[in-house]
Enzyme design. Structure first.
Site, mmCIF file in Angstrom:
data_model
loop_
_atom_site.group_PDB
_atom_site.id
_atom_site.type_symbol
_atom_site.label_atom_id
_atom_site.label_comp_id
_atom_site.label_asym_id
_atom_site.label_seq_id
_atom_site.Cartn_x
_atom_site.Cartn_y
_atom_site.Cartn_z
ATOM 1 N N HIS A 1 0.801 -1.177 0.196
ATOM 2 C CA HIS A 1 0.270 0.023 -0.254
ATOM 3 C C HIS A 1 0.877 1.184 0.030
ATOM 4 O O HIS A 1 2.135 1.073 -0.236
ATOM 5 C CB HIS A 1 -0.889 -0.014 1.101
ATOM 6 C CG HIS A 1 -1.675 -1.106 1.280
ATOM 7 N ND1 HIS A 1 -2.706 -1.744 0.132
ATOM 8 C CD2 HIS A 1 -1.616 -2.287 1.883
ATOM 9 C CE1 HIS A 1 -3.234 -2.861 0.710
ATOM 10 N NE2 HIS A 1 -2.471 -3.361 1.604
ATOM 11 N N GLU B 1 -1.452 0.681 8.037
ATOM 12 C CA GLU B 1 -0.767 -0.512 7.448
ATOM 13 C C GLU B 1 0.363 0.064 6.610
ATOM 14 O O GLU B 1 1.618 -0.630 6.451
ATOM 15 C CB GLU B 1 -1.537 -1.598 6.735
ATOM 16 C CG GLU B 1 -1.033 -2.798 6.128
ATOM 17 C CD GLU B 1 -1.717 -3.653 5.305
ATOM 18 O OE1 GLU B 1 -1.469 -4.296 4.697
ATOM 19 O OE2 GLU B 1 -3.202 -2.997 5.026
ATOM 20 N N HIS C 1 2.983 -6.952 4.705
ATOM 21 C CA HIS C 1 1.646 -6.260 5.032
ATOM 22 C C HIS C 1 1.359 -6.543 6.403
ATOM 23 O O HIS C 1 2.151 -7.141 7.197
ATOM 24 C CB HIS C 1 0.700 -7.375 4.195
ATOM 25 C CG HIS C 1 0.719 -6.913 2.660
ATOM 26 N ND1 HIS C 1 -0.120 -5.941 2.093
ATOM 27 C CD2 HIS C 1 1.300 -7.411 1.929
ATOM 28 C CE1 HIS C 1 0.207 -5.760 0.748
ATOM 29 N NE2 HIS C 1 0.973 -6.682 0.483
ATOM 30 N N GLU D 1 2.091 -11.532 6.002
ATOM 31 C CA GLU D 1 0.974 -10.565 6.799
ATOM 32 C C GLU D 1 1.502 -10.662 8.273
ATOM 33 O O GLU D 1 1.275 -11.648 8.964
ATOM 34 C CB GLU D 1 -0.429 -11.166 6.958
ATOM 35 C CG GLU D 1 -1.115 -11.221 5.469
ATOM 36 C CD GLU D 1 -1.722 -9.631 5.126
ATOM 37 O OE1 GLU D 1 -1.797 -8.868 6.078
ATOM 38 O OE2 GLU D 1 -2.276 -9.562 4.067
#
Length: 317
Positions: A108, A145, A200, A281
């Site tokens: 992101h 994030e 992430h 993650e």
């Protein structure tokens, strides 16, 4: 990232089953569970230690050079024009990874929320079309994030460069939004990377804890052909998961995957990769205990160290 985003279809929660991957991590998990239980007891200290530098002991001197946490948001500056060129890497030091190229993909971009039309644009991921990117998730207190992933990426870059690797980032907070998921894959491909890791943090429900590593499934459709990278990507993912457990003390996800490993065929960043690549993650931002870890500078240094050690293990064979 949140599973509500366009690059993730909501997976069905399932009871983890024992299998070969769980056995592969079994030697590392018992020692790591002690650290996990300590975190359960204290709820994860959010203490930044003042300077934000890591207190974890590292086999590399990079731990003493960890980047400080951002105490304030940077002042506004003119937005750069989006570019397909990855962020430049400093000259690599001499070390065991001399000649190796690692691409780190900080998931992101903090500016994505200001560019809804651009990130909602559909791109081809081989199997179908999906939105360019998402805004990512955040803790309940608003720690994003995008901020987390870039911080961990910076720490990893320092650690890997000290091992001699050439390190490139897909974005370094140097563009207004993106890059799109197809461009993220293309950056690793064009760099002829020996390994790519996309960083992430999840946005699942409270009570869902732990990390998981996402591996590419075998996809052969349109512009996507992951068949040559499925094997080496699994090797990378297993090594990364093992070192992440050992260094951070975090346990594999209690809500998805098998021993912390998940195989997916719906992610453009994996489908379009021609070099070994995995996602990690690092925890669930929407669980208060995981969030306390993710917002801790000392823990982020451990996360960076664990991921980096997994990459080093993979590259050295």
């Amino acid at each position: 990232m949140s599973y509500a985003g366009p690059d993730f279809e909501p997976p069905q929660n399932r009871r983890p089953r024992r299998g070969p991957l769980t056995v592969a991590l079994a030697a590392l998990v018992p020692g790591a569970l002690l650290g996990w239980l300590v975190y359960e007891t204290v709820g994860g200290s959010g203490d930044e230690g003042g300077s934000g530098r890591a207190t974890v002991r590292s086999s590399s001197p990079a731990a003493s050079n960890a980047p400080s946490d951002d105490a304030k948001e940077p002042s506004a500056s003119p937005e750069p024009t989006p570019t397909a060129t990855p962020s430049a890497s400093a000259p690599a030091a001499s070390g065991p990874l001399k000649g190796k190229v690692v691409v780190i993909d900080p998931g992101h971009n903090a500016g994505n929320f200001r560019h809804a039309s651009e990130i909602n644009r559909k791109v081809d991921i081989g199997t179908n079309a999906k939105e360019c990117d998402t805004t990512g998730t955040s803790t309940n207190d608003g720690y994003t994030e995008a901020k987390f992933t870039l911080d961990v990426a910076h720490r990893m870059r320092t650690l890997l460069q000290e091992q001699g690797a050439t390190v490139k980032l897909t974005q370094d907070g140097d563009r207004p939004f993106g890059p799109c998921v197809d461009e993220r894959a293309r950056i690793g491909n064009q760099a002829k990377a020996d390994a790519v890791v996309s960083i992430h943090a999840d946005g699942s429900g409270a009570g869902n804890r732990g990390f998981h590593v996402i591996l590419p499934g075998a996809v052969h459709a349109g512009a996507a052909d992951t068949r040559p990278i499925v094997g080496p990507s699994r090797d990378l993912g297993e090594r990364l998961a093992g070192r992440f457990v050992a260094v951070t003390g975090s346990a594999p996800s209690n809500y998805i995957g098998d021993g912390g490993l998940v195989t997916r065929k719906d992610l453009g960043g994996l489908n379009l990769s021609t070099v070994p690549k995995v996602f990690i993650e690092c925890g669930n931002m929407r669980d208060s205990k995981d969030a306390a870890l993710l917002t801790s500078g000392a823990w982020r240094q451990k996360a960076a160290q664990g991921i980096s050690e997994g990459i080093v293990s993979f590259l050295r064979g």
